[in-house]
Design a protein around this motif. Sequence first.
Motif, PDB file in Angstrom:
ATOM      1  N   LEU A  90       0.789  -1.234   0.000  1.00 53.38           N
ATOM      2  CA  LEU A  90       0.000   0.000   0.000  1.00 53.38           C
ATOM      3  C   LEU A  90       0.821   1.284   0.000  1.00 53.38           C
ATOM      4  O   LEU A  90       0.246   2.370   0.073  1.00 53.38           O
ATOM      5  N   LYS A  91       2.134   1.201  -0.116  1.00 50.72           N
ATOM      6  CA  LYS A  91       2.946   2.412   0.046  1.00 50.72           C
ATOM      7  C   LYS A  91       2.698   3.445  -1.049  1.00 50.72           C
ATOM      8  O   LYS A  91       2.937   4.635  -0.843  1.00 50.72           O
ATOM      9  N   HIS A  92       2.202   3.008  -2.213  1.00 50.81           N
ATOM     10  CA  HIS A  92       1.928   3.962  -3.292  1.00 50.81           C
ATOM     11  C   HIS A  92       0.424   4.207  -3.458  1.00 50.81           C
ATOM     12  O   HIS A  92      -0.016   4.706  -4.494  1.00 50.81           O
ATOM     13  N   SER A  93      -0.347   3.891  -2.437  1.00 54.51           N
ATOM     14  CA  SER A  93      -1.800   3.987  -2.555  1.00 54.51           C
ATOM     15  C   SER A  93      -2.284   5.429  -2.692  1.00 54.51           C
ATOM     16  O   SER A  93      -1.748   6.360  -2.087  1.00 54.51           O
ATOM     17  N   PHE A  94      -3.340   5.580  -3.466  1.00 57.05           N
ATOM     18  CA  PHE A  94      -3.992   6.866  -3.697  1.00 57.05           C
ATOM     19  C   PHE A  94      -4.821   7.320  -2.497  1.00 57.05           C
ATOM     20  O   PHE A  94      -4.895   8.509  -2.179  1.00 57.05           O
ATOM     21  N   SER A  95      -5.465   6.384  -1.814  1.00 56.92           N
ATOM     22  CA  SER A  95      -6.519   6.703  -0.848  1.00 56.92           C
ATOM     23  C   SER A  95      -6.084   7.551   0.348  1.00 56.92           C
ATOM     24  O   SER A  95      -6.798   8.498   0.713  1.00 56.92           O
ATOM     25  N   PRO A  96      -4.955   7.260   1.019  1.00 55.14           N
ATOM     26  CA  PRO A  96      -4.621   8.054   2.217  1.00 55.14           C
ATOM     27  C   PRO A  96      -4.502   9.547   1.949  1.00 55.14           C
ATOM     28  O   PRO A  96      -5.077  10.361   2.684  1.00 55.14           O
ATOM     29  N   ALA A 144      -1.187   6.596 -31.715  1.00 50.61           N
ATOM     30  CA  ALA A 144      -2.023   6.026 -32.775  1.00 50.61           C
ATOM     31  C   ALA A 144      -3.271   6.868 -33.033  1.00 50.61           C
ATOM     32  O   ALA A 144      -4.088   6.516 -33.882  1.00 50.61           O
ATOM     33  N   GLY A 145      -3.423   7.968 -32.289  1.00 54.48           N
ATOM     34  CA  GLY A 145      -4.567   8.852 -32.489  1.00 54.48           C
ATOM     35  C   GLY A 145      -5.791   8.507 -31.672  1.00 54.48           C
ATOM     36  O   GLY A 145      -6.878   9.065 -31.896  1.00 54.48           O
ATOM     37  N   CYS A 146      -5.650   7.587 -30.712  1.00 54.01           N
ATOM     38  CA  CYS A 146      -6.794   7.158 -29.891  1.00 54.01           C
ATOM     39  C   CYS A 146      -7.133   8.194 -28.822  1.00 54.01           C
ATOM     40  O   CYS A 146      -6.283   8.977 -28.394  1.00 54.01           O
ATOM     41  N   ARG A 147      -8.380   8.179 -28.369  1.00 54.63           N
ATOM     42  CA  ARG A 147      -8.754   8.873 -27.141  1.00 54.63           C
ATOM     43  C   ARG A 147      -8.186   8.064 -25.973  1.00 54.63           C
ATOM     44  O   ARG A 147      -8.258   6.834 -25.985  1.00 54.63           O
ATOM     45  N   ILE A 148      -7.636   8.732 -24.968  1.00 53.31           N
ATOM     46  CA  ILE A 148      -7.039   7.998 -23.851  1.00 53.31           C
ATOM     47  C   ILE A 148      -7.522   8.558 -22.517  1.00 53.31           C
ATOM     48  O   ILE A 148      -7.913   9.720 -22.408  1.00 53.31           O
ATOM     49  N   LYS A 149      -7.473   7.694 -21.494  1.00 51.48           N
ATOM     50  CA  LYS A 149      -7.886   8.092 -20.143  1.00 51.48           C
ATOM     51  C   LYS A 149      -7.208   7.168 -19.138  1.00 51.48           C
ATOM     52  O   LYS A 149      -7.172   5.950 -19.331  1.00 51.48           O
ATOM     53  N   ASN A 150      -6.665   7.753 -18.055  1.00 54.33           N
ATOM     54  CA  ASN A 150      -6.118   6.905 -16.993  1.00 54.33           C
ATOM     55  C   ASN A 150      -7.123   6.770 -15.853  1.00 54.33           C
ATOM     56  O   ASN A 150      -8.240   7.288 -15.920  1.00 54.33           O
ATOM     57  N   GLY A 151      -6.725   6.084 -14.778  1.00 56.17           N
ATOM     58  CA  GLY A 151      -7.671   5.737 -13.726  1.00 56.17           C
ATOM     59  C   GLY A 151      -7.790   6.722 -12.581  1.00 56.17           C
ATOM     60  O   GLY A 151      -8.477   6.430 -11.595  1.00 56.17           O
ATOM     61  N   HIS A 152      -7.154   7.901 -12.686  1.00 60.11           N
ATOM     62  CA  HIS A 152      -7.151   8.819 -11.545  1.00 60.11           C
ATOM     63  C   HIS A 152      -8.546   9.332 -11.203  1.00 60.11           C
ATOM     64  O   HIS A 152      -8.961   9.313 -10.036  1.00 60.11           O
ATOM     65  N   GLU A 153      -9.278   9.788 -12.208  1.00 63.28           N
ATOM     66  CA  GLU A 153     -10.627  10.299 -11.943  1.00 63.28           C
ATOM     67  C   GLU A 153     -11.543   9.189 -11.435  1.00 63.28           C
ATOM     68  O   GLU A 153     -12.385   9.419 -10.556  1.00 63.28           O
ATOM     69  N   MET A 154     -11.376   7.988 -11.957  1.00 63.58           N
ATOM     70  CA  MET A 154     -12.162   6.852 -11.477  1.00 63.58           C
ATOM     71  C   MET A 154     -11.940   6.644  -9.982  1.00 63.58           C
ATOM     72  O   MET A 154     -12.892   6.407  -9.220  1.00 63.58           O
ATOM     73  N   LEU A 155     -10.685   6.746  -9.541  1.00 63.21           N
ATOM     74  CA  LEU A 155     -10.376   6.582  -8.119  1.00 63.21           C
ATOM     75  C   LEU A 155     -11.041   7.665  -7.281  1.00 63.21           C
ATOM     76  O   LEU A 155     -11.582   7.395  -6.205  1.00 63.21           O
ATOM     77  N   TYR A 172      -3.039   4.624 -12.696  1.00 64.37           N
ATOM     78  CA  TYR A 172      -2.970   6.090 -12.633  1.00 64.37           C
ATOM     79  C   TYR A 172      -1.565   6.589 -12.308  1.00 64.37           C
ATOM     80  O   TYR A 172      -1.291   7.790 -12.392  1.00 64.37           O
ATOM     81  N   ASN A 173      -0.676   5.696 -11.929  1.00 67.07           N
ATOM     82  CA  ASN A 173       0.702   6.060 -11.626  1.00 67.07           C
ATOM     83  C   ASN A 173       1.630   5.050 -12.296  1.00 67.07           C
ATOM     84  O   ASN A 173       1.683   3.907 -11.860  1.00 67.07           O
ATOM     85  N   PRO A 174       2.260   5.455 -13.416  1.00 66.07           N
ATOM     86  CA  PRO A 174       2.388   6.803 -13.971  1.00 66.07           C
ATOM     87  C   PRO A 174       1.106   7.277 -14.656  1.00 66.07           C
ATOM     88  O   PRO A 174       0.284   6.446 -15.062  1.00 66.07           O
ATOM     89  N   PRO A 175       0.947   8.595 -14.817  1.00 67.13           N
ATOM     90  CA  PRO A 175      -0.262   9.121 -15.459  1.00 67.13           C
ATOM     91  C   PRO A 175      -0.446   8.628 -16.892  1.00 67.13           C
ATOM     92  O   PRO A 175      -1.575   8.465 -17.343  1.00 67.13           O
ATOM     93  N   LYS A 176       0.658   8.420 -17.599  1.00 70.03           N
ATOM     94  CA  LYS A 176       0.585   7.848 -18.943  1.00 70.03           C
ATOM     95  C   LYS A 176       1.443   6.589 -18.980  1.00 70.03           C
ATOM     96  O   LYS A 176       2.671   6.665 -19.005  1.00 70.03           O
ATOM     97  N   THR A 177       0.784   5.455 -18.950  1.00 71.52           N
ATOM     98  CA  THR A 177       1.494   4.189 -19.074  1.00 71.52           C
ATOM     99  C   THR A 177       1.981   4.025 -20.515  1.00 71.52           C
ATOM    100  O   THR A 177       1.601   4.788 -21.409  1.00 71.52           O
ATOM    101  N   GLU A 178       2.794   3.022 -20.725  1.00 67.86           N
ATOM    102  CA  GLU A 178       3.254   2.739 -22.087  1.00 67.86           C
ATOM    103  C   GLU A 178       2.068   2.458 -23.005  1.00 67.86           C
ATOM    104  O   GLU A 178       2.055   2.862 -24.169  1.00 67.86           O
TER     105      GLU A 178
END
Length: 240
Positions: free
Chosen positions: A11-17, A216-227, A202-208
């Motif tokens: 849990l050391k890199h957890s978003f929640s705390p 490739a021109g895709c729409r992209i979204k990470n998991g930060h807002e979901m959290l 969500y960490n890193p904000p942009k994964t590979e």
Amino acid sequence: MKSYGLIGKSLKHSFSPSYFKDKFKHEHITADYELIEVENPANLRSVDFQKYSGLNVTIPFKSQIIALLDSLSNEAIEIGAVNTIKINEGQLIGHNTDWVGFKESIEPLLNGSDQNALIFGTGGASKAVSFALDKLDISFELVSRNMKPGIMHYDSLTPNKLAKYDILINTTPVGTKHGKDDILPIHYEALQPHMLVFDLVYNPPKTELLMRAKNAGCRIKNGHEMLEKQAEAAWEIWNQ
């Protein structure tokens, strides 16, 4: 003072705390939020549930925790995974807010042509995503590294098969190691500009995965807002 916490393994890199501590500070709430690290499912029984007003649950215990609970919400029953526990008069009630966070995060990005999705992973997060896609009337298939009945294996995911999907969703931890080798084993040359690629990492904000999808021109979204949205939904449940 009320106490809340997060049950998980590493849990050391957890978003929640940090999220809840900032919330408590800005909203002048007298409460604390603790990390409860557990090595294996057998040790879940050692958690002193009754000292908390509410708990979050993360990888890898979202399914194993169910055996210790007194009841489940209808959504948690259908999903088969719990990420939120409400403690009410000594009763442990399991809920799932992951699906809410995902649905509210992806919905603004959808267009009328997003009809089908491919989900990478079959764990608790995948179950919540599947539930949300059902609510959005989007058909989906699952991909796994392991051979499972009714689930596609990566080896069978040809470029032509991959190209037919409108939405790609990574629900696995792949991408968290911040390296170009930490990537899903798929044919990236098959990514199409019409696709929406959603990575729960969500960490890193942009994964590979997201960087290649963007190229490739895709729409992209990470998991930060979901959290953030699943955390707010959990807070509402704890305070109902």
